[in-house]
Scaffold this active site. Structure first.
Site, mmCIF file in Angstrom:
data_model
loop_
_atom_site.group_PDB
_atom_site.id
_atom_site.type_symbol
_atom_site.label_atom_id
_atom_site.label_comp_id
_atom_site.label_asym_id
_atom_site.label_seq_id
_atom_site.Cartn_x
_atom_site.Cartn_y
_atom_site.Cartn_z
ATOM 1 N N GLY A 1 -5.341 54.925 5.042
ATOM 2 C CA GLY A 1 -4.493 54.093 5.972
ATOM 3 C C GLY A 1 -3.013 54.937 6.118
ATOM 4 O O GLY A 1 -3.046 55.996 5.459
ATOM 5 N N THR A 2 -2.378 54.718 6.987
ATOM 6 C CA THR A 2 -1.157 55.301 7.249
ATOM 7 C C THR A 2 -0.159 54.413 8.391
ATOM 8 O O THR A 2 -0.582 53.475 8.798
ATOM 9 C CB THR A 2 -1.519 56.627 7.980
ATOM 10 O OG1 THR A 2 -0.118 57.295 8.215
ATOM 11 C CG2 THR A 2 -1.994 56.611 9.435
ATOM 12 N N THR A 3 0.880 55.169 8.667
ATOM 13 C CA THR A 3 1.816 54.459 9.539
ATOM 14 C C THR A 3 2.365 55.597 10.313
ATOM 15 O O THR A 3 3.191 56.426 9.831
ATOM 16 C CB THR A 3 2.940 53.627 8.817
ATOM 17 O OG1 THR A 3 2.464 52.510 8.107
ATOM 18 C CG2 THR A 3 3.975 52.826 9.854
ATOM 19 N N LYS B 1 2.039 64.297 8.819
ATOM 20 C CA LYS B 1 1.327 63.770 9.623
ATOM 21 C C LYS B 1 1.675 63.756 11.400
ATOM 22 O O LYS B 1 1.098 63.338 12.006
ATOM 23 C CB LYS B 1 1.245 62.305 9.488
ATOM 24 C CG LYS B 1 0.522 61.838 8.004
ATOM 25 C CD LYS B 1 0.663 60.517 7.599
ATOM 26 C CE LYS B 1 0.072 60.097 6.184
ATOM 27 N NZ LYS B 1 0.138 58.709 6.176
#
Length: 285
Positions: free
Chosen positions: A49-51, A82
């Protein structure tokens, strides 16, 4: 006699993309197995997951992301990058499998450089998004996971595109990708305006990512912030997400202050006094 006649050499096709990756049907799987079915059954199941977010406004494009890379239930790297620059006027946020994102951005950077050498100018942001989606769509169904927002400034001005590994390509003003995107969208939808100043845009992007890292277990680390201007992209800052969220909690809530001011300017009218006794009792008195 020319050298190519002696060596039987032929010039490669320089018109189309040349990612130098195996063709969709050339993956090494057991005989008689369909690659897509084999990967779905025997492939790794690692939650990640990431944002990441990006939005368009009057002074360019803002890109922000957290820095936590996860592998299953483990934090693989707390300080990963990222947001990947492609060239001076183009960069992209990455969400999905880290290896896939790194490979395809390396391929995209090379292909754009080759086109610039052939045509004398860099392709537009829309052209870069179309090239990336076309190359990745050939590997649809082979467990490729790349979700990116391309942020750039070309001859027509600032532009923002969302590209997914199945070939999806969308143009818009606001995109947030990753497991923390629902929390980031809540902050962006509340505070986004096209005519923001750069400082307001920076504060909004930091606030959105910080709130997402507080609620999403797969997001965290720090908050990277980039700004794409007409002169090129600029690396603005990296702030610790936990410290940033604590500082945001100490700030006064502007909506609450507006409600208090409105209640002071327009107080509620006092309700007339009514006798709580029954009418019969009132008549007797």
């Amino acid at each position: 006699m020319a050298l190519q006649d002696v060596c039987k050499w032929q010039a490669p096709n320089t018109q189309g993309p040349s990612p130098h990756l195996p063709q969709p049907g050339a993956w090494a799987v057991p005989p008689g197995c369909d690659p897509q079915t084999f990967l779905q059954i025997h492939g790794p199941r690692l939650a990640h997951g990431t944002t990441t977010l990006a939005f368009l406004f009057r002074h360019g494009v803002i890109a922000a992301a957290d820095t936590r890379s996860s592998c299953g239930n483990y934090v693989e790297c707390p300080t990963s990058r990222k947001i990947i620059p492609v060239h001076q006027h183009l960069l992209g946020t990455t969400s999905g499998t880290s290896a896939d994102c790194a490979v395809w951005y390396r391929v995209l950077r090379r292909e754009l450089r080759l086109r610039a050498l052939r045509e004398g100018q860099l392709p537009s942001v829309a052209g870069a998004a179309k090239l990336l989606s076309t190359m990745m769509s050939c590997y649809r169904g082979l467990d490729l996971c790349v979700a990116t927002a391309l942020c750039g400034w070309d001859r027509s001005g600032p532009a923002l595109f969302y590209v997914y590994s199945d070939g999806t390509r969308l143009q818009g003003n606001i995109f947030s990708v990753g497991s923390g995107s629902p929390y980031a969208y809540g902050v962006l939808d509340r505070g986004y305006r096209y005519d923001m100043t750069p400082q307001e845009a920076y504060a909004l992007a930091r606030c959105a990512v910080a709130h997402a890292t507080h609620r999403d277990a797969y997001s965290g680390g720090s908050v990277d912030l980039f700004h794409v201007r007409e002169s090129g992209w600029e690396y603005v800052s990296r702030n610790d997400a936990c410290v940033l969220y604590s500082e945001l909690q100490k700030l006064p809530d502007p909506d609450k202050e507006k409600e208090e001011e409105a209640s002071r300017d327009h107080p509620e009218p006092a309700s007339p006094h009514r006798d709580s006794r029954m009418p019969a009792e009132t008549e007797m008195l």
